[in-house]
Design a protein around this motif. Sequence first.
Motif, mmCIF file in Angstrom:
data_model
loop_
_atom_site.group_PDB
_atom_site.id
_atom_site.type_symbol
_atom_site.label_atom_id
_atom_site.label_comp_id
_atom_site.label_asym_id
_atom_site.label_seq_id
_atom_site.Cartn_x
_atom_site.Cartn_y
_atom_site.Cartn_z
ATOM 1 N N VAL A 12 3.885 11.971 5.448
ATOM 2 C CA VAL A 12 2.471 11.578 5.488
ATOM 3 C C VAL A 12 1.917 11.435 4.077
ATOM 4 N N LEU A 13 1.137 10.384 3.870
ATOM 5 C CA LEU A 13 0.325 10.236 2.665
ATOM 6 C C LEU A 13 -1.144 10.364 3.053
ATOM 7 N N ILE A 14 -1.907 11.104 2.248
ATOM 8 C CA ILE A 14 -3.348 11.238 2.445
ATOM 9 C C ILE A 14 -4.049 10.546 1.292
ATOM 10 N N ALA A 15 -4.998 9.673 1.593
ATOM 11 C CA ALA A 15 -5.791 9.007 0.558
ATOM 12 C C ALA A 15 -7.264 9.295 0.815
ATOM 13 N N ASP A 16 -7.879 10.044 -0.095
ATOM 14 C CA ASP A 16 -9.286 10.401 0.056
ATOM 15 C C ASP A 16 -9.791 10.828 -1.324
ATOM 16 N N ASP A 17 -10.937 10.331 -1.730
ATOM 17 C CA ASP A 17 -11.462 10.688 -3.049
ATOM 18 C C ASP A 17 -12.145 12.051 -3.053
ATOM 19 N N ASP A 18 -12.303 12.662 -1.889
ATOM 20 C CA ASP A 18 -12.917 13.988 -1.776
ATOM 21 C C ASP A 18 -11.810 15.042 -1.824
ATOM 22 N N MET A 19 -11.793 15.830 -2.901
ATOM 23 C CA MET A 19 -10.738 16.822 -3.087
ATOM 24 C C MET A 19 -10.698 17.825 -1.938
ATOM 25 N N LEU A 20 -11.873 18.255 -1.464
ATOM 26 C CA LEU A 20 -11.916 19.237 -0.384
ATOM 27 C C LEU A 20 -11.341 18.650 0.899
ATOM 28 N N MET A 58 3.545 7.679 7.804
ATOM 29 C CA MET A 58 2.156 7.677 8.264
ATOM 30 C C MET A 58 1.230 7.791 7.066
ATOM 31 N N ALA A 59 0.180 6.961 7.052
ATOM 32 C CA ALA A 59 -0.823 7.008 5.994
ATOM 33 C C ALA A 59 -2.176 7.323 6.614
ATOM 34 N N LEU A 60 -2.838 8.361 6.102
ATOM 35 C CA LEU A 60 -4.180 8.728 6.536
ATOM 36 C C LEU A 60 -5.141 8.283 5.445
ATOM 37 N N LEU A 61 -5.966 7.287 5.756
ATOM 38 C CA LEU A 61 -6.810 6.667 4.741
ATOM 39 C C LEU A 61 -8.288 6.891 5.037
ATOM 40 N N ASP A 62 -9.037 7.344 4.019
ATOM 41 C CA ASP A 62 -10.486 7.336 4.115
ATOM 42 C C ASP A 62 -10.954 5.885 3.980
ATOM 43 N N VAL A 63 -12.126 5.576 4.490
ATOM 44 C CA VAL A 63 -12.643 4.204 4.380
ATOM 45 C C VAL A 63 -13.270 3.969 3.020
ATOM 46 N N ASN A 64 -14.173 4.846 2.601
ATOM 47 C CA ASN A 64 -14.949 4.635 1.379
ATOM 48 C C ASN A 64 -14.302 5.364 0.211
ATOM 49 N N MET A 65 -13.585 4.591 -0.645
ATOM 50 C CA MET A 65 -12.927 5.161 -1.820
ATOM 51 C C MET A 65 -13.146 4.248 -3.016
ATOM 52 N N ALA A 73 -6.844 -1.361 1.556
ATOM 53 C CA ALA A 73 -5.550 -0.695 1.381
ATOM 54 C C ALA A 73 -4.706 -0.803 2.638
ATOM 55 N N ALA A 74 -5.340 -0.660 3.805
ATOM 56 C CA ALA A 74 -4.604 -0.756 5.073
ATOM 57 C C ALA A 74 -3.946 -2.121 5.209
ATOM 58 N N SER A 75 -4.675 -3.163 4.855
ATOM 59 C CA SER A 75 -4.132 -4.521 4.957
ATOM 60 C C SER A 75 -2.929 -4.708 4.040
ATOM 61 N N LEU A 76 -3.023 -4.199 2.814
ATOM 62 C CA LEU A 76 -1.925 -4.341 1.849
ATOM 63 C C LEU A 76 -0.730 -3.476 2.244
ATOM 64 N N ILE A 77 -0.998 -2.278 2.734
ATOM 65 C CA ILE A 77 0.085 -1.395 3.175
ATOM 66 C C ILE A 77 0.803 -2.001 4.368
ATOM 67 N N HIS A 78 0.031 -2.553 5.303
ATOM 68 C CA HIS A 78 0.634 -3.161 6.501
ATOM 69 C C HIS A 78 1.547 -4.320 6.114
ATOM 70 N N ALA A 79 1.142 -5.078 5.094
ATOM 71 C CA ALA A 79 1.958 -6.209 4.650
ATOM 72 C C ALA A 79 3.206 -5.743 3.905
ATOM 73 N N PRO A 82 5.440 -2.573 6.905
ATOM 74 C CA PRO A 82 5.013 -2.681 8.304
ATOM 75 C C PRO A 82 5.354 -1.465 9.152
ATOM 76 N N GLY A 83 6.355 -0.702 8.739
ATOM 77 C CA GLY A 83 6.739 0.467 9.514
ATOM 78 C C GLY A 83 5.856 1.673 9.300
ATOM 79 N N THR A 84 4.956 1.608 8.316
ATOM 80 C CA THR A 84 4.042 2.723 8.070
ATOM 81 C C THR A 84 2.892 2.693 9.059
ATOM 82 N N MET A 85 2.699 3.783 9.791
ATOM 83 C CA MET A 85 1.570 3.876 10.719
ATOM 84 C C MET A 85 0.329 4.255 9.933
ATOM 85 N N ILE A 86 -0.730 3.470 10.093
ATOM 86 C CA ILE A 86 -1.959 3.669 9.330
ATOM 87 C C ILE A 86 -3.042 4.221 10.255
ATOM 88 N N ILE A 87 -3.607 5.351 9.853
ATOM 89 C CA ILE A 87 -4.694 5.964 10.597
ATOM 90 C C ILE A 87 -5.885 6.102 9.648
#
Length: 217
Positions: A12-20, A58-65, A73-79, A82-87
Amino acid sequence: MTERPRPPATTVLIADDDMLARRAISDYLSMVEDFNVVAAVTDGAKAVEFITNHGVEMALLDVNMPRMDGIEAASLIHAASPGTMIIMLTSFDDDDLLRRALASGAAGYLLKNLRAAQLIAALRAARQGLPAVSPEMLASLRTPAAPANAFPALTPRETEVLEQLWAGRSNAQIAAALFISQSAVKAHVSSLMTKFGTQSRLETIARAHDLGFSGPH
């Protein structure tokens, strides 16, 4: 009696600008053995870079970063992977963002108000091919957007599979219900996604509803 070896944990990768938020999500997933957080980054650009170079399941992405938001990011990751599940995992319960995320290749849209057990259950469901949408957002999928074109012509079997998807069933459950193989289910789902011009099961359900589908009668 020899124990069966456990399947490897989902990376899993987590992408979020909020450290907490990054720390809390990582702590939640560390409570179980079937998820392994391999990266936690602060923006969409870093998420795209890491996944392009290393890949994750699996990639867990915040919307506002900053630099790059989660939807781009989801669009670029999907391209690129393609095997990475984006949530999408976000605080924004916005109908338009939900639909844009699904159109960008996201397989789910979860709000950050989920408890640890709820988040883990939702991610496990997504991993099994089931829709992963916070209950608050489900109403958005039942509120049609303005249709851009006509409902595509479906075979009787494709209609049955679409009804099963609408009911939230996995490939194995659909195969059992329709007395067909799981590979046949995958082929029909792929055909549905092609006909609806979608990139995920969840987006297919939303698109079908936008065009007038209301589930089995």
